[in-house]
Design a protein around this motif. Structure first.
Motif, PDB file in Angstrom:
ATOM      1  N   GLY A 173      -3.076  47.811 -75.608  1.00 19.26           N
ATOM      2  CA  GLY A 173      -3.482  46.880 -74.557  1.00 19.26           C
ATOM      3  C   GLY A 173      -3.384  47.605 -73.224  1.00 19.26           C
ATOM      4  N   ASP A 174      -4.087  47.123 -72.220  1.00 18.60           N
ATOM      5  CA  ASP A 174      -3.987  47.806 -70.917  1.00 18.60           C
ATOM      6  C   ASP A 174      -2.588  47.653 -70.333  1.00 18.60           C
ATOM      7  N   GLY A 175      -1.953  46.495 -70.597  1.00 12.41           N
ATOM      8  CA  GLY A 175      -0.580  46.320 -70.124  1.00 12.41           C
ATOM      9  C   GLY A 175       0.368  47.252 -70.857  1.00 12.41           C
ATOM     10  N   GLY A 176       0.253  47.271 -72.164  1.00 15.01           N
ATOM     11  CA  GLY A 176       1.129  48.128 -72.968  1.00 15.01           C
ATOM     12  C   GLY A 176       0.916  49.599 -72.667  1.00 15.01           C
ATOM     13  N   LEU A 198      -8.361  51.589 -76.243  1.00 18.91           N
ATOM     14  CA  LEU A 198      -7.724  50.752 -75.234  1.00 18.91           C
ATOM     15  C   LEU A 198      -8.506  49.458 -75.057  1.00 18.91           C
ATOM     16  N   PHE A 199      -7.882  48.354 -75.426  1.00 19.88           N
ATOM     17  CA  PHE A 199      -8.481  47.029 -75.251  1.00 19.88           C
ATOM     18  C   PHE A 199      -8.148  46.587 -73.827  1.00 19.88           C
ATOM     19  N   ASN A 200      -9.040  46.942 -72.921  1.00 18.94           N
ATOM     20  CA  ASN A 200      -8.741  46.798 -71.496  1.00 18.94           C
ATOM     21  C   ASN A 200      -9.346  45.508 -70.947  1.00 18.94           C
ATOM     22  N   ASN A 201      -8.534  44.442 -70.992  1.00 18.91           N
ATOM     23  CA  ASN A 201      -8.995  43.148 -70.465  1.00 18.91           C
ATOM     24  C   ASN A 201      -8.424  42.884 -69.076  1.00 18.91           C
ATOM     25  N   SER A 202      -7.860  43.933 -68.437  1.00 11.75           N
ATOM     26  CA  SER A 202      -7.271  43.812 -67.091  1.00 11.75           C
ATOM     27  C   SER A 202      -6.323  42.623 -66.996  1.00 11.75           C
ATOM     28  N   SER A 203      -5.595  42.406 -68.059  1.00 10.71           N
ATOM     29  CA  SER A 203      -4.781  41.194 -68.118  1.00 10.71           C
ATOM     30  C   SER A 203      -3.637  41.362 -69.115  1.00 10.71           C
ATOM     31  N   LEU A 204      -2.548  40.689 -68.821  1.00  6.59           N
ATOM     32  CA  LEU A 204      -1.491  40.539 -69.829  1.00  6.59           C
ATOM     33  C   LEU A 204      -1.917  39.336 -70.669  1.00  6.59           C
ATOM     34  N   GLY A 205      -2.916  39.599 -71.480  1.00  7.21           N
ATOM     35  CA  GLY A 205      -3.714  38.539 -72.084  1.00  7.21           C
ATOM     36  C   GLY A 205      -2.929  37.564 -72.933  1.00  7.21           C
ATOM     37  N   MET A 206      -2.066  38.088 -73.757  1.00  4.79           N
ATOM     38  CA  MET A 206      -1.311  37.216 -74.650  1.00  4.79           C
ATOM     39  C   MET A 206      -0.491  36.198 -73.847  1.00  4.79           C
TER      40      MET A 206
HETATM   41 MG   LIG Z   1      -4.454  43.313 -71.602  1.00  4.44          MG
END
Ligand SMILES: [Mg+2]
Ligand SMILES: Cc1ncc(C[n+]2csc(CCOP(=O)(O)OP(=O)(O)O)c2C)c(N)n1
Length: 580
Positions: free
Chosen positions: A436-439, A461-469
């Protein structure tokens, strides 16, 4: 032979115990050990940028091989940085020996520069945590630490002041036989007889499998075949049990679909095999339940049991299968297989978004392409967060692929460090970090380790610019998402600047080629895929408690989304079902 120093003996014993590398960051008190590693041909020093990475990498090695791995941190902050990775290894039962080097022994207790008390700090994340205060404790303390880590499955920490490490060891490091492999644990005869009777008397039996079924695929299939039992699994059981499984009714829990839930609730006997599945709300209350586990402390701690069977899954089933009467009635099994296929088909039909055209790129589309493009024996390391969901849904197990994550400890930033450990084990095997982008950005410094140590890890890299979970958790709880946005750079450009292959993907039509290019590249590679932060649709009935930390689920509600190639597997099992 000249007398060994404590440090030399320490390193010698690690090598004798099969440790091939020591991950860490150097530092004053650790220098005698690092110098001994430099002079010992049997063991390498692996220089990482953050000690947490050292611990995760050692934990990954140990999880993948079942053998002892090791990491080290210098006194105070150096070894303190190990702690989260050690918690993860310990919770995963991965045998890891951590060396916490310590301030000069004469200064202990004086609030000296960098003083902590590692032998106390690491108690909670280890089976054994002791300080070597005098050379006379060697080699026995280290050997004891190894026995605890290997024998009990988890972490041992040895605290060693730098000055003690430099002193002569009182005796040579004799080759001492240390435990290296696990025993086969067969349950007692009374338990086997009771279980046999319960199985013979039951009409609808369901098996639910966890990570304890590793190495027991054949035994589980033979057993299920003999008693016509549907076989469900928890996330950690998936890689060991879902492939070549004509009895598969899928996964249970928040990520589940299909009929595992029904099969467990409609059974008249549920047998839990090597699972410590923590979400007991998914387990039935009024069904006779038997649990088989090699760790007696796990027996009955999630759900009430009618019989607790202390044994490993493989050995138990080997003893049990010939004792039970073969069942002829397949109606329950066939009904559940049918339900499973129907449930998956239903999901696929409901899931009509055109993900292959969707912009920003749909993460599930990426996961499905990754599943197709990755090698048949790839090792996937999976970041905590939405990547867990994508891996659970889309990576097709086959008995050769491996999938590891922080599935028990639930830490972010595990995937890249675990990929480092996995890749060191075999430089020719494909290792894919689903980050993840955060991880990724949390321990991003160790991207440099891939370049420095020439590790061909592929970061997707699953980059959703977010702490998605967490954003999802907030929305479900009716909160306004807050503190979840990541203002991200072009990570591919960062990878290229670091000396790795880097490509950024913003359009779905470029996903496949980007993955192919990265996989074909000889060295480390990062594919920065800009994904949709709003990818998951929340089922209307889901409640906040159900989603928080994946825990506390009060029912059978699951996150919605696609199911990947599972639907084909279910269809083909259905084809094998004889029609009346
Ligand atoms: Mg993310
Ligand atoms: C070390 C740590 N910090 C915080 C959390 C809480 N947490 C769980 S998932 C997550 C978000 C992860 O974000 P990212 O890596 O970008 O993955 P995404 O869910 O967006 O795919 C957070 C903050 C955690 N599990 N571990």
């Amino acid at each position: 032979m000249a007398k060994q120093s404590v440090a030399e003996q320490f390193v010698d014993i690690l090598a004798q115990a099969g440790v091939r590398r020591l991950y860490g960051v150097v530092g004053d008190s650790l220098n005698p050990i690092v110098d001994a590693v430099r002079r010992n041909a049997a063991i390498d020093w692996v220089h990482v940028r953050h000690e947490e990475v050292a611990a995760f990498a050692a934990g990954a090695e140990a999880q993948l091989t079942g053998r002892l791995a090791a990491c080290a941190g210098s006194c105070g902050p150096g070894n303190l940085h190990l702690i989260n990775g050690l918690f993860d290894a310990h919770r995963s039962h991965a045998p890891v020996l951590a060396l916490a080097s310590h301030i000069p022994s004469g200064e202990i207790g004086t609030a000296f520069f960098q003083e902590t008390h590692p032998e106390r700090l690491f108690v909670e994340c280890s089976h054994y945590s002791e300080m070597i205060g005098t050379p006379e404790q060697m080699p026995r303390v280290l050997q004891s630490a190894i026995r605890h880590a290997v024998g009990l499955g988890g972490v041992s920490v040895v605290t060693l002041p730098g000055d003690v490490a430099d002193r002569p060891a009182p005796e040579e490091a004799h080759q001492v036989a240390l435990p290296t492999s696990l025993p086969a644990v067969r349950p007692g005869d009374t338990d086997l007889a009771t279980l046999t009777r319960m199985i013979d008397e039951a009409e609808r039996i369901t098996l639910f499998c966890g990570a304890g079924t590793a190495g027991a695929h054949e035994e589980v299939m033979t057993f299920a075949d003999r008693i016509n039992a549907p076989v469900g699994h928890a996330l950690r059981g998936k890689e060991h049990i879902q492939y070549e499984n004509p009895f598969d009714v899928g996964m249970s829990g928040l990520l589940g679909y299909g009929a595992a839930y029904e099969a467990m609730h409609e059974a008249d006997l549920l047998i839990l095999l090597g699972t410590d599945f923590p979400y007991n709300a998914f387990l039935p209350r009024n069904v006779a339940t038997v649990q088989v586990d090699v760790r007696p402390a796990h027996l009955g701690r999630r759900t009430e049991l009618d019989l607790a069977v202390w044994g490993d899954v493989r050995e138990t089933l080997r003893a049990l299968t010939p004792m039970v009467r073969a069942k002829t009635d397949r109606r329950f099994l066939d009904r559940m297989l049918g339900k499973h296929a129907d449930a998956l088909e239903g999901v696929v039909k409901a899931y009509t978004r055109k993900v292959e055209k969707h912009m920003p790129i749909h993460p599930e589309y990426v996961a499905s392409i990754l599943d197709e493009e990755a090698d048949d024996d790839a090792i996937f390391t999976v970041d905590t967060g939405m990547c867990n969901v994508w891996a659970a849904r889309y990576l097709t197990p086959n008995g050769r692929r491996r999938v590891i994550g922080s599935f028990s400890h639930g830490s972010m930033a595990n995937a890249l460090p675990q990929a480092i450990g996995a890749q060191f084990l075999d430089l020719d095997r494909q290792v894919v970090s689903m980050s993840g982008d955060g991880g990724f950005s949390m321990l991003m410094g160790d991207l440099l380790t891939l370049v420095q140590s020439e590790l061909p890890v592929k970061i997707v890299l699953f980059n959703n610019s977010s702490l998605g979970m967490v954003e999802l958790e907030m929305m479900v709880a009716g909160l306004k998402p807050f503190g979840t946005t990541n203002k991200n750079p072009d990570f591919a450009a960062i990878a290229r600047a670091a000396g790795a292959f880097g490509v950024r993907v913003e359009k779905p039509k470029h996903v496949r080629d980007a993955l192919r290019d990265a996989f074909a590249h000889k060295g480390p590679a990062l594919v920065d895929i800009v994904t949709d932060p709003n990818a998951l649709s929340i089922p209307p009935k889901i409640t906040a408690e159900q989603i928080q930390g994946f825990a506390l689920s009060a029912g059978r509600t699951v996150l919605s989304g696609g199911v990947g190639r599972m639907v084909q597997m279910a269809r083909s099992n259905l084809r094998n079902v004889p029609r009346p």
